[in-house]
Scaffold this motif. Structure first.
Motif, PDB file in Angstrom:
ATOM      1  N   VAL A  90      53.571  18.007 -68.902  1.00 15.77           N
ATOM      2  CA  VAL A  90      54.525  16.947 -68.580  1.00 15.77           C
ATOM      3  C   VAL A  90      53.779  15.637 -68.333  1.00 15.77           C
ATOM      4  CG1 VAL A  90      56.238  16.149 -66.904  1.00 15.77           C
ATOM      5  CG2 VAL A  90      56.234  18.538 -67.657  1.00 15.77           C
ATOM      6  N   ASP A  91      52.705  15.713 -67.558  1.00 19.41           N
ATOM      7  CA  ASP A  91      51.919  14.509 -67.257  1.00 19.41           C
ATOM      8  C   ASP A  91      51.303  13.904 -68.520  1.00 19.41           C
ATOM      9  OD1 ASP A  91      52.518  14.876 -64.601  1.00 19.41           O
ATOM     10  OD2 ASP A  91      50.615  15.874 -64.115  1.00 19.41           O
ATOM     11  N   GLN A  92      51.003  14.766 -69.497  1.00 24.81           N
ATOM     12  CA  GLN A  92      50.435  14.287 -70.754  1.00 24.81           C
ATOM     13  C   GLN A  92      51.489  13.709 -71.691  1.00 24.81           C
ATOM     14  OE1 GLN A  92      48.407  17.714 -72.348  1.00 24.81           O
ATOM     15  NE2 GLN A  92      46.727  17.617 -70.842  1.00 24.81           N
ATOM     16  N   GLY A  93      52.761  13.833 -71.304  1.00 32.32           N
ATOM     17  CA  GLY A  93      53.835  13.303 -72.130  1.00 32.32           C
ATOM     18  C   GLY A  93      54.285  14.226 -73.245  1.00 32.32           C
ATOM     19  N   SER A 111      59.249  16.783 -71.179  1.00 32.03           N
ATOM     20  CA  SER A 111      59.908  16.124 -70.054  1.00 32.03           C
ATOM     21  C   SER A 111      59.857  17.043 -68.841  1.00 32.03           C
ATOM     22  CB  SER A 111      61.357  15.793 -70.415  1.00 32.03           C
ATOM     23  OG  SER A 111      62.138  16.966 -70.431  1.00 32.03           O
ATOM     24  N   PRO A 112      60.114  16.517 -67.636  1.00 38.10           N
ATOM     25  CA  PRO A 112      60.013  17.336 -66.426  1.00 38.10           C
ATOM     26  C   PRO A 112      60.920  18.567 -66.402  1.00 38.10           C
ATOM     27  CG  PRO A 112      60.009  15.013 -65.846  1.00 38.10           C
ATOM     28  CD  PRO A 112      60.319  15.086 -67.315  1.00 38.10           C
ATOM     29  N   SER A 145      53.761  23.695 -68.164  1.00 33.34           N
ATOM     30  CA  SER A 145      53.036  23.260 -66.974  1.00 33.34           C
ATOM     31  C   SER A 145      53.275  21.786 -66.669  1.00 33.34           C
ATOM     32  CB  SER A 145      51.539  23.488 -67.175  1.00 33.34           C
ATOM     33  OG  SER A 145      51.054  22.622 -68.198  1.00 33.34           O
ATOM     34  N   GLN A 146      53.012  21.442 -65.425  1.00 26.33           N
ATOM     35  CA  GLN A 146      53.083  20.040 -65.028  1.00 26.33           C
ATOM     36  C   GLN A 146      52.068  19.206 -65.795  1.00 26.33           C
ATOM     37  OE1 GLN A 146      55.379  18.660 -62.804  1.00 26.33           O
ATOM     38  NE2 GLN A 146      54.539  16.741 -63.630  1.00 26.33           N
ATOM     39  N   GLN A 147      50.955  19.828 -66.154  1.00 22.40           N
ATOM     40  CA  GLN A 147      49.934  19.101 -66.907  1.00 22.40           C
ATOM     41  C   GLN A 147      50.474  18.615 -68.248  1.00 22.40           C
ATOM     42  OE1 GLN A 147      46.230  21.187 -67.373  1.00 22.40           O
ATOM     43  NE2 GLN A 147      45.376  19.691 -68.776  1.00 22.40           N
ATOM     44  N   THR A 201      59.501  22.279 -66.407  1.00 20.71           N
ATOM     45  CA  THR A 201      58.814  22.930 -65.288  1.00 20.71           C
ATOM     46  C   THR A 201      59.743  23.921 -64.592  1.00 20.71           C
ATOM     47  OG1 THR A 201      59.389  21.123 -63.777  1.00 20.71           O
ATOM     48  CG2 THR A 201      57.283  20.968 -64.940  1.00 20.71           C
TER      49      THR A 201
END
Length: 399
Positions: A299-302, A305-306, A295-297, A309
């Motif tokens: 990715v946002d949490q580190g 990597s993108p 999930s993007q979540q 997704t």
């Protein structure tokens, strides 16, 4: 051109000419394919759609969706249609079977085979068949046969075919397709194997199919007897391993634990480019390589990597795994490939993956270095890397 009220009117012919000019810059190579795209009125196969959308070469035109909004049928983007027609190398007088009807691609094929050739298009959905017939008639291509049937069995009444062009995502190559090919036959098919899809032009050679060319490409999945489904292995609610074929027995509790443990990174010292070729090499150089989606979540949490997704090939060993990443490196022309690895054997799995990245960069970093073969069951078990299918096996080697 303007109306009396001053509103601009889009000219289909001008838009079509512009689309062909754009496609000719990097996709269309032959005069015959360019001529076909120049004369077939694409907008007649997508009534009600805006002309700007219709003549955008990268936009597929969805013609039917399911209850959940999933596309069930579409007129493919002109770009991928051009790619596949160039792969097919259709000549005047040929007999061609199209699997998956939309009407527009069949009209393009009709232009390529000319009045001495024959085009048959088959689809399992009666609604799509009716739509394709109506559009072809409106556009003046009455001689294209549109048949309602399960494409798993081809259309034997019109066989043999010099070309079979498949415009739906296929997980396997049915025996009927091979049996209905002429001696000079070629199948162009978006074939799914090892978790990815490639549009492969296969030539018939001694009872097996051998790749003439291949490229990146995906389509709406085939329906009917040829339907397939991928295996999903949830690591947790936001990260999933996906693969074709059965779950090989991943240690899900250990992988779940590894996701939230510290990761390591390793860099290959090799340039990162042509990711589609590199990915094909990775998944066909090791066994049971799933694709990691998250999930993007996360990715946002580190955590990831993108790349995850969209899905990226992962090498898994026990409760550890690694996936490919990249970083800027001007000395290598812009980007360097590397991996992130997780779990108690992160060092070992990272080294294994980096070894694959380095080997590809040293030996195979160019287009078209894979040899893809399809062997029917009667041909026996292939040597080297292969993935079994219902009717045979897909084998890939590198040269």
């Amino acid at each position: 051109m303007t109306t009396a009220s001053g509103n601009a009117v889009r000219d289909p012919m001008a838009l079509r000419t512009a689309m062909v000019a754009e496609l000719s810059e990097d996709t269309i190579r032959s005069e015959a394919v360019a001529a076909a795209f120049s004369v077939v009125p694409r907008h007649l196969f997508a009534p009600g759609e805006s002309l700007d959308v219709v003549y955008d070469s990268n936009t597929p035109l969805v013609t039917k969706t399911g209850p959940d909004g999933t596309a069930l049928s579409s007129v493919s983007a002109a770009h991928i249609q051009a790619v596949m027609l160039e792969q097919a190398e259709i000549e005047p007088g040929m007999r061609v079977l199209e699997i998956g009807s939309g009407g527009y691609n069949a009209a393009l094929i009709a232009e390529l085979v000319g009045p001495q050739g024959a085009v048959t298009s088959v689809d399992i959905d009666p609604e799509i068949v009716a739509r394709a017939r109506a559009s072809l008639q409106t556009a003046g291509y009455d001689r294209v046969r549109v048949v309602q049937a399960d494409a798993e069995y081809g259309v034997p009444e019109q066989a043999p075919y010099d070309r079979i062009i498949v415009t739906v995502g296929a997980w396997d190559i049915p025996p009927a397709w091979i049996a209905q090919l002429s001696e000079r036959g070629r199948i162009v098919v978006p074939l799914r194997f090892a978790g990815l899809s490639r549009c492969v032009a296969f030539d018939l050679a001694g009872g097996r199919l051998v790749s003439h060319s291949y490229c990146l490409g995906g389509f709406v999945p085939m329906q009917g007897a040829g339907t397939y489904s991928e295996t999903l292995v949830p690591i947790n609610g936001e990260a999933t391993l996906r693969m074709d074929g059965p779950d090989p027995g991943f240690d899900v509790p250990a992988l779940r634990k590894a996701v939230h443990a510290p990761r390591i990174e390793r860099w290959s010292g090799a340039a990162f480019d042509m990711p589609d070729e590199l990915e094909l090499f990775v998944v066909t150089s090791a066994s049971h390589v799933p694709f990691l989606y998250a999930s993007q979540q996360l990715v946002d949490q580190g955590v990831f990597s993108p790349a995850v997704t969209y899905g990226t090939a992962a090498v898994v060993e026990g409760g550890s795994f690694a996936y490919r990443t990249k970083r800027e490196n001007e000395g290598l022309g812009g980007w360097e490939s590397g991996v992130y690895a997780y779990g108690p054997q992160a060092e070992a799995v990272a080294d294994r993956y980096v070894g694959l990245l380095r080997r590809w960069a040293a030996d195979f970093r160019r287009r078209g270095t894979a040899r893809i073969e399809y062997l029917p069951t009667s041909a026996g078990v292939p040597d080297g890397w292969y993935v079994p299918k219902r009717h045979g096996a897909v084998a890939v080697s590198w040269r």
